[in-house]
Design a protein around this motif. Structure first.
Motif, mmCIF file in Angstrom:
data_model
loop_
_atom_site.group_PDB
_atom_site.id
_atom_site.type_symbol
_atom_site.label_atom_id
_atom_site.label_comp_id
_atom_site.label_asym_id
_atom_site.label_seq_id
_atom_site.Cartn_x
_atom_site.Cartn_y
_atom_site.Cartn_z
ATOM 1 N N PHE A 99 0.824 -1.220 0.000
ATOM 2 C CA PHE A 99 0.000 0.000 0.000
ATOM 3 C C PHE A 99 0.847 1.254 0.000
ATOM 4 O O PHE A 99 0.332 2.364 0.051
ATOM 5 C CB PHE A 99 -0.880 0.018 1.261
ATOM 6 C CG PHE A 99 -0.075 -0.217 2.511
ATOM 7 C CD1 PHE A 99 0.641 0.815 3.094
ATOM 8 C CD2 PHE A 99 0.012 -1.486 3.067
ATOM 9 C CE1 PHE A 99 1.423 0.593 4.221
ATOM 10 C CE2 PHE A 99 0.791 -1.719 4.198
ATOM 11 C CZ PHE A 99 1.501 -0.673 4.768
ATOM 12 N N MET A 137 7.623 8.247 10.843
ATOM 13 C CA MET A 137 6.621 7.628 9.974
ATOM 14 C C MET A 137 6.749 8.148 8.552
ATOM 15 O O MET A 137 5.824 8.048 7.755
ATOM 16 C CB MET A 137 5.206 7.940 10.485
ATOM 17 C CG MET A 137 4.906 7.279 11.797
ATOM 18 S SD MET A 137 3.191 7.516 12.211
ATOM 19 C CE MET A 137 3.171 6.805 13.845
ATOM 20 N N GLY A 138 7.876 8.766 8.254
ATOM 21 C CA GLY A 138 8.112 9.201 6.885
ATOM 22 C C GLY A 138 8.633 8.026 6.082
ATOM 23 O O GLY A 138 8.301 6.871 6.346
ATOM 24 N N GLY A 140 10.859 5.112 4.741
ATOM 25 C CA GLY A 140 11.852 4.174 5.274
ATOM 26 C C GLY A 140 11.416 3.437 6.517
ATOM 27 O O GLY A 140 10.404 3.766 7.144
ATOM 28 N N GLU A 141 12.170 2.408 6.832
ATOM 29 C CA GLU A 141 11.896 1.584 8.021
ATOM 30 C C GLU A 141 12.939 1.948 9.079
ATOM 31 O O GLU A 141 14.097 1.552 8.983
ATOM 32 C CB GLU A 141 11.986 0.101 7.617
ATOM 33 C CG GLU A 141 11.928 -0.894 8.750
ATOM 34 C CD GLU A 141 10.799 -0.666 9.754
ATOM 35 O OE1 GLU A 141 9.629 -0.671 9.376
ATOM 36 O OE2 GLU A 141 11.128 -0.460 10.947
ATOM 37 N N SER A 172 7.940 4.192 14.428
ATOM 38 C CA SER A 172 6.961 3.292 13.823
ATOM 39 C C SER A 172 7.690 2.205 13.050
ATOM 40 O O SER A 172 8.644 2.484 12.335
ATOM 41 C CB SER A 172 6.070 4.106 12.876
ATOM 42 O OG SER A 172 5.191 3.260 12.173
ATOM 43 N N THR A 173 7.231 0.979 13.202
ATOM 44 C CA THR A 173 7.885 -0.110 12.474
ATOM 45 C C THR A 173 6.869 -1.055 11.854
ATOM 46 O O THR A 173 5.772 -1.265 12.390
ATOM 47 C CB THR A 173 8.838 -0.920 13.390
ATOM 48 O OG1 THR A 173 9.442 -1.959 12.627
ATOM 49 C CG2 THR A 173 8.094 -1.530 14.567
ATOM 50 N N SER A 195 3.006 -0.827 12.620
ATOM 51 C CA SER A 195 2.158 -0.803 11.431
ATOM 52 C C SER A 195 1.577 -2.196 11.265
ATOM 53 O O SER A 195 2.244 -3.086 10.748
ATOM 54 C CB SER A 195 2.984 -0.438 10.192
ATOM 55 O OG SER A 195 3.333 0.914 10.230
ATOM 56 N N HIS A 197 -1.983 -3.304 10.143
ATOM 57 C CA HIS A 197 -2.676 -3.339 8.852
ATOM 58 C C HIS A 197 -3.307 -4.674 8.483
ATOM 59 O O HIS A 197 -3.932 -4.804 7.442
ATOM 60 C CB HIS A 197 -1.770 -2.891 7.697
ATOM 61 C CG HIS A 197 -1.025 -1.628 7.975
ATOM 62 N ND1 HIS A 197 -1.581 -0.567 8.635
ATOM 63 C CD2 HIS A 197 0.262 -1.258 7.694
ATOM 64 C CE1 HIS A 197 -0.683 0.402 8.743
ATOM 65 N NE2 HIS A 197 0.440 0.006 8.193
ATOM 66 N N GLU A 237 -1.077 0.923 14.218
ATOM 67 C CA GLU A 237 -1.617 1.656 13.074
ATOM 68 C C GLU A 237 -2.293 0.649 12.165
ATOM 69 O O GLU A 237 -1.762 -0.440 11.939
ATOM 70 C CB GLU A 237 -0.497 2.345 12.295
ATOM 71 C CG GLU A 237 0.207 3.417 13.073
ATOM 72 C CD GLU A 237 1.589 3.634 12.495
ATOM 73 O OE1 GLU A 237 1.687 4.377 11.522
ATOM 74 O OE2 GLU A 237 2.536 3.039 13.012
ATOM 75 N N ILE A 268 -6.487 4.403 9.855
ATOM 76 C CA ILE A 268 -6.130 5.388 8.835
ATOM 77 C C ILE A 268 -6.753 4.956 7.515
ATOM 78 O O ILE A 268 -6.429 3.887 7.003
ATOM 79 C CB ILE A 268 -4.594 5.431 8.638
ATOM 80 C CG1 ILE A 268 -3.888 5.612 9.981
ATOM 81 C CG2 ILE A 268 -4.189 6.506 7.654
ATOM 82 C CD1 ILE A 268 -2.533 4.956 10.038
ATOM 83 N N TYR A 270 -7.085 4.357 3.828
ATOM 84 C CA TYR A 270 -6.045 4.221 2.796
ATOM 85 C C TYR A 270 -6.032 5.448 1.883
ATOM 86 O O TYR A 270 -7.058 5.923 1.414
ATOM 87 C CB TYR A 270 -6.327 2.950 1.990
ATOM 88 C CG TYR A 270 -5.456 2.777 0.771
ATOM 89 C CD1 TYR A 270 -4.098 2.523 0.907
ATOM 90 C CD2 TYR A 270 -5.981 2.865 -0.515
ATOM 91 C CE1 TYR A 270 -3.297 2.365 -0.210
ATOM 92 C CE2 TYR A 270 -5.184 2.710 -1.637
ATOM 93 C CZ TYR A 270 -3.843 2.458 -1.474
ATOM 94 O OH TYR A 270 -3.051 2.303 -2.580
ATOM 95 N N ASN A 271 -4.828 5.921 1.633
ATOM 96 C CA ASN A 271 -4.613 7.049 0.736
ATOM 97 C C ASN A 271 -4.221 6.481 -0.625
ATOM 98 O O ASN A 271 -3.233 5.751 -0.712
ATOM 99 C CB ASN A 271 -3.397 7.822 1.280
ATOM 100 C CG ASN A 271 -3.619 9.307 1.310
ATOM 101 O OD1 ASN A 271 -4.361 9.855 0.516
ATOM 102 N ND2 ASN A 271 -2.942 9.948 2.233
HETATM 103 N N1 SAH Z 1 8.415 1.802 7.901
HETATM 104 C C1 SAH Z 1 7.737 2.236 9.071
HETATM 105 C C2 SAH Z 1 7.635 3.718 9.137
HETATM 106 C C3 SAH Z 1 6.965 4.330 7.933
HETATM 107 S S1 SAH Z 1 5.420 4.836 8.408
HETATM 108 C C4 SAH Z 1 6.384 1.581 9.163
HETATM 109 O O1 SAH Z 1 5.948 0.977 8.193
HETATM 110 O O2 SAH Z 1 5.796 1.654 10.227
HETATM 111 C C5 SAH Z 1 4.421 4.022 7.370
HETATM 112 C C6 SAH Z 1 3.013 4.475 7.704
HETATM 113 O O3 SAH Z 1 2.582 5.423 6.711
HETATM 114 C C7 SAH Z 1 2.033 3.347 7.632
HETATM 115 O O4 SAH Z 1 1.891 2.621 8.806
HETATM 116 C C8 SAH Z 1 0.786 4.111 7.343
HETATM 117 O O5 SAH Z 1 0.287 4.596 8.556
HETATM 118 C C9 SAH Z 1 1.237 5.251 6.478
HETATM 119 N N2 SAH Z 1 0.968 5.003 5.064
HETATM 120 C C10 SAH Z 1 1.808 4.527 4.117
HETATM 121 N N3 SAH Z 1 1.189 4.424 2.920
HETATM 122 C C11 SAH Z 1 -0.080 4.819 3.134
HETATM 123 C C12 SAH Z 1 -1.221 4.933 2.295
HETATM 124 N N4 SAH Z 1 -1.175 4.631 1.005
HETATM 125 N N5 SAH Z 1 -2.350 5.381 2.862
HETATM 126 C C13 SAH Z 1 -2.409 5.721 4.179
HETATM 127 N N6 SAH Z 1 -1.370 5.635 5.006
HETATM 128 C C14 SAH Z 1 -0.221 5.189 4.493
#
Ligand code: SAH
Ligand code: SF4
Length: 325
Positions: A99, A137-138, A140-141, A172-173, A195, A197, A237, A268, A270-271
């Motif tokens: 996603f 939460m930008g 990368g992991e 966030s991981t 994360s 999901h 999340e 959240i 989905y975007n």
């Molecule tokens: N890699 C780490 C940190 C990145 S944050 C992790 O995955 O936790 C990633 C977060 O960005 C996801 O948990 C989600 O909350 C958000 N995200 C990523 N793609 C998205 C999408 N298409 N729509 C909504 N939220 C999204």
């Protein structure tokens, strides 16, 4: 050293020459040996509700994203007047969640500690705002760049550094189990978001390849370990994707896990990401999912998020810019 850290982190100084209470000879010596790497801001997108997204060019020409979020929209929904900053930890991402735009072009490299800290400093400089909350939460992991991220957190948290309270810093991981345990063992009271999901391995395997390496049972074990060592709540999340993970039956399974771990759930919607087929469920489905969680006694929020119009999900702005270049 105290003078130097004051210039760097309290005055957010732009060049070694500005450090006027250091002797000229010391400034010359510092300038000969060190460079202040200031990321170049190549685009800023702001939406009406003032979520602002910065695209930075850093060393080697790589592009990263940093998002400034007003308090009312912040990650954990807590009331405060502090701005939240969402920082990147890597260029691209190797984990390829289905996603997420950050993983679509694969992994490029880890950010250095300086590149992580300078996102915070530069957004403070450009926006004139103080940052009260920080979320990794930008792009990368962060757990896959653990050492640089932890080093950055030490600087961001220190009173001689950016002075952001540990409880206001969230990592966030996607679920790197050994690093979750490492984070539980380190002393800072920083917060952990998972994360999730997917509430079952079947669903999670479909959308997050990392689940094959660390399936839910192992992930929840690590969460137990974290909670018992930190005496702290974990956040889950959960992106709601139409027809994939949004069924009330999934909400009931999620509620069971969240309840046992006493964790909070952030839903959240989905975007949409260009190049991916999925869609967000309708408002009613979102609310129904939330209701199942709440009626099971789980503390949960539904992000009626506002970043949609500026593609605020991580990795999307960089991708558009790379594709149009
Ligand atoms: N890699 C780490 C940190 C990145 S944050 C992790 O995955 O936790 C990633 C977060 O960005 C996801 O948990 C989600 O909350 C958000 N995200 C990523 N793609 C998205 C999408 N298409 N729509 C909504 N939220 C999204
Ligand atoms: Fe990487 Fe996190 Fe995006 Fe998954 S959600 S691809 S781990 S940044």
């Amino acid at each position: 050293v105290r003078q130097l850290t004051q210039w760097l982190y309290h005055h957010n100084c732009r060049s070694i020459d500005e450090m006027l209470n250091l002797s000229k000879s010391l400034r010359d010596q510092l300038a000969a040996e060190f460079t202040l790497h200031i990321p170049e801001c190549v685009r800023v997108l702001g939406s009406e509700d003032t979520t602002r997204k910065y695209l930075f060019r850093i060393g080697g020409g790589d592009l990263i994203e940093t998002v400034l979020i007003p308090a009312s929209l912040s990650f954990d929904g807590e009331r405060s007047d502090r701005m939240t900053l969402c920082v990147s930890s890597q260029v691209g991402c190797a984990y390829g969640c289905k996603f997420c735009a950050s993983g679509l072009d694969g992994f490029k490299r880890n950010l250095t500690t300086a590149e992580i800290v300078s996102q915070v400093l530069e957004v403070m400089h450009l926006s004139g705002k103080r940052i009260g909350n920080l979320v990794f939460m930008g792009m990368g992991e962060p757990m896959a760049n653990y050492d640089a991220v932890m080093q950055a957190i030490i600087i961001l948290n220190a009173h001689w550094g950016c002075n952001i309270g540990a409880r206001h810093i969230t990592v966030s991981t996607s679920g790197l189990v050994p690093r979750i345990r490492d984070m539980a063992d380190q002393p800072l009271q920083i917060r952990l978001a998972i994360s999730l999901h997917g509430a079952t391995d079947e669903v999670r395997n479909q959308i997050m390849p990392v689940n094959q390496r660390y399936p839910l049972a192992e992930l929840f074990d690590a969460c137990d370990y974290y909670v018992s060592h930190k005496k702290q709540k974990i956040f889950f999340e959960f992106i709601l994707i139409k027809g994939v993970n949004d069924d009330p039956a999934h909400a009931r399974v999620l509620a069971r896990h969240a309840k046992r771990l006493n964790s909070k759930v952030n839903l959240i919607p989905y975007n949409r990401v260009d190049g991916l087929d999925w869609e967000r469920p309708g408002q009613e489905t979102q609310e129904a999912f939330l209701t199942v969680l709440r009626s099971s006694g789980v503390v949960a929020t539904l992000r009626r998020e506002k970043g949609h119009d500026i593609d605020a999900a991580c990795g999307q702005l960089r991708r558009q810019t790379l594709q149009s270049a």
